[in-house]
Write a protein that holds these residues in place. Sequence first.
Motif, PDB file in Angstrom:
ATOM      1  N   LYS A 152      47.251  46.838  40.097  1.00 35.98           N
ATOM      2  CA  LYS A 152      47.812  48.193  40.124  1.00 35.98           C
ATOM      3  C   LYS A 152      46.893  49.253  39.523  1.00 35.98           C
ATOM      4  CE  LYS A 152      52.679  47.095  40.342  1.00 35.98           C
ATOM      5  NZ  LYS A 152      54.000  47.291  39.766  1.00 35.98           N
ATOM      6  N   GLN A 153      46.065  48.879  38.543  1.00 41.88           N
ATOM      7  CA  GLN A 153      45.314  49.881  37.790  1.00 41.88           C
ATOM      8  C   GLN A 153      43.828  49.958  38.124  1.00 41.88           C
ATOM      9  OE1 GLN A 153      45.955  49.057  33.627  1.00 41.88           O
ATOM     10  NE2 GLN A 153      48.175  48.975  33.870  1.00 41.88           N
ATOM     11  N   ILE A 154      43.263  48.900  38.660  1.00 45.40           N
ATOM     12  CA  ILE A 154      41.814  48.853  38.858  1.00 45.40           C
ATOM     13  C   ILE A 154      41.455  49.358  40.259  1.00 45.40           C
ATOM     14  CG2 ILE A 154      39.789  47.349  38.962  1.00 45.40           C
ATOM     15  CD1 ILE A 154      40.905  47.844  36.114  1.00 45.40           C
ATOM     16  N   LYS A 155      40.569  50.332  40.299  1.00 47.03           N
ATOM     17  CA  LYS A 155      40.139  50.925  41.576  1.00 47.03           C
ATOM     18  C   LYS A 155      39.543  49.856  42.484  1.00 47.03           C
ATOM     19  CE  LYS A 155      36.938  54.351  43.479  1.00 47.03           C
ATOM     20  NZ  LYS A 155      36.112  53.490  44.303  1.00 47.03           N
ATOM     21  N   GLY A 156      40.031  49.802  43.704  1.00 46.90           N
ATOM     22  CA  GLY A 156      39.497  48.895  44.708  1.00 46.90           C
ATOM     23  C   GLY A 156      39.987  47.459  44.618  1.00 46.90           C
ATOM     24  N   ALA A 193      37.393  46.203  47.113  1.00 48.47           N
ATOM     25  CA  ALA A 193      36.985  46.978  48.285  1.00 48.47           C
ATOM     26  C   ALA A 193      35.461  47.058  48.378  1.00 48.47           C
ATOM     27  CB  ALA A 193      37.594  48.374  48.245  1.00 48.47           C
ATOM     28  N   SER A 194      34.763  47.012  47.223  1.00 50.63           N
ATOM     29  CA  SER A 194      33.304  47.156  47.233  1.00 50.63           C
ATOM     30  C   SER A 194      32.676  46.485  46.011  1.00 50.63           C
ATOM     31  CB  SER A 194      32.916  48.642  47.240  1.00 50.63           C
ATOM     32  OG  SER A 194      33.208  49.226  45.979  1.00 50.63           O
ATOM     33  N   VAL A 195      31.376  46.278  46.079  1.00 49.19           N
ATOM     34  CA  VAL A 195      30.611  45.748  44.949  1.00 49.19           C
ATOM     35  C   VAL A 195      30.679  46.720  43.771  1.00 49.19           C
ATOM     36  CG1 VAL A 195      28.274  45.176  44.154  1.00 49.19           C
ATOM     37  CG2 VAL A 195      29.083  44.312  46.356  1.00 49.19           C
ATOM     38  N   ASP A 196      30.634  48.013  44.052  1.00 46.60           N
ATOM     39  CA  ASP A 196      30.722  49.012  42.984  1.00 46.60           C
ATOM     40  C   ASP A 196      32.043  48.894  42.223  1.00 46.60           C
ATOM     41  OD1 ASP A 196      28.209  50.031  43.567  1.00 46.60           O
ATOM     42  OD2 ASP A 196      28.984  51.683  44.786  1.00 46.60           O
ATOM     43  N   ASP A 197      33.134  48.645  42.949  1.00 50.76           N
ATOM     44  CA  ASP A 197      34.433  48.464  42.289  1.00 50.76           C
ATOM     45  C   ASP A 197      34.426  47.224  41.395  1.00 50.76           C
ATOM     46  OD1 ASP A 197      35.498  50.739  43.543  1.00 50.76           O
ATOM     47  OD2 ASP A 197      36.351  49.576  45.200  1.00 50.76           O
ATOM     48  N   ALA A 198      33.811  46.143  41.858  1.00 53.28           N
ATOM     49  CA  ALA A 198      33.725  44.919  41.053  1.00 53.28           C
ATOM     50  C   ALA A 198      32.918  45.161  39.783  1.00 53.28           C
ATOM     51  CB  ALA A 198      33.104  43.795  41.880  1.00 53.28           C
ATOM     52  N   ASN A 199      31.787  45.837  39.910  1.00 55.80           N
ATOM     53  CA  ASN A 199      30.972  46.152  38.734  1.00 55.80           C
ATOM     54  C   ASN A 199      31.706  47.068  37.768  1.00 55.80           C
ATOM     55  OD1 ASN A 199      28.417  44.762  38.927  1.00 55.80           O
ATOM     56  ND2 ASN A 199      28.037  45.974  40.766  1.00 55.80           N
ATOM     57  N   ALA A 200      32.449  48.021  38.290  1.00 57.14           N
ATOM     58  CA  ALA A 200      33.218  48.932  37.428  1.00 57.14           C
ATOM     59  C   ALA A 200      34.282  48.163  36.645  1.00 57.14           C
ATOM     60  CB  ALA A 200      33.843  50.042  38.264  1.00 57.14           C
ATOM     61  N   TYR A 201      34.918  47.191  37.280  1.00 60.80           N
ATOM     62  CA  TYR A 201      35.930  46.389  36.586  1.00 60.80           C
ATOM     63  C   TYR A 201      35.321  45.661  35.383  1.00 60.80           C
ATOM     64  CZ  TYR A 201      39.156  42.561  35.579  1.00 60.80           C
ATOM     65  OH  TYR A 201      39.982  41.664  34.949  1.00 60.80           O
ATOM     66  N   LEU A 202      34.117  45.146  35.549  1.00 61.63           N
ATOM     67  CA  LEU A 202      33.462  44.438  34.448  1.00 61.63           C
ATOM     68  C   LEU A 202      33.194  45.340  33.249  1.00 61.63           C
ATOM     69  CD1 LEU A 202      30.922  42.213  36.395  1.00 61.63           C
ATOM     70  CD2 LEU A 202      33.047  41.488  35.278  1.00 61.63           C
ATOM     71  N   LYS A 203      33.204  46.641  33.450  1.00 62.42           N
ATOM     72  CA  LYS A 203      33.000  47.606  32.370  1.00 62.42           C
ATOM     73  C   LYS A 203      34.317  48.202  31.868  1.00 62.42           C
ATOM     74  CE  LYS A 203      28.537  48.730  34.312  1.00 62.42           C
ATOM     75  NZ  LYS A 203      27.848  49.592  35.236  1.00 62.42           N
ATOM     76  N   SER A 204      35.429  47.826  32.492  1.00 60.95           N
ATOM     77  CA  SER A 204      36.724  48.433  32.174  1.00 60.95           C
ATOM     78  C   SER A 204      37.309  47.907  30.867  1.00 60.95           C
ATOM     79  CB  SER A 204      37.719  48.175  33.313  1.00 60.95           C
ATOM     80  OG  SER A 204      38.132  46.812  33.304  1.00 60.95           O
ATOM     81  N   ASP A 205      38.204  48.694  30.282  1.00 58.77           N
ATOM     82  CA  ASP A 205      38.924  48.263  29.085  1.00 58.77           C
ATOM     83  C   ASP A 205      39.809  47.062  29.384  1.00 58.77           C
ATOM     84  OD1 ASP A 205      37.754  50.263  27.597  1.00 58.77           O
ATOM     85  OD2 ASP A 205      39.504  51.579  27.634  1.00 58.77           O
TER      86      ASP A 205
END
Length: 93
Positions: A31-35, A55-67
């Motif tokens: 629900k909260q993580i983009k893509g 949805a994309s590699v960028d979304d996966a990388n962003a999740y790894l940096k998420s709180d």
Amino acid sequence: MAYLEVTLKVLNENRSAAAEIYTKYKEPFLKQIKGAQTKDLLIRDEDVQVLHGFASVDDANAYLKSDLFNQDVVVGLAPLLAAEPEIRIYNVA
């Protein structure tokens, strides 16, 4: 589409606690993580894998940096791990 694969070495006696962490954060992830599109728990004798669909590699990388990943999932799993997790991102062609 992309996949984030996190492979965890978890001793048998800690597997139910690790599964609880997976269950606790599955819905917030979706629900909260983009893509974020999917999240599946794969269990083998030698390890446990969490396969995340994005949805994309960028979304996966962003999740790894998420709180959510760093302050909730990682902190919850850390005492249950027998080794450092292996993290891989795959781009679906």
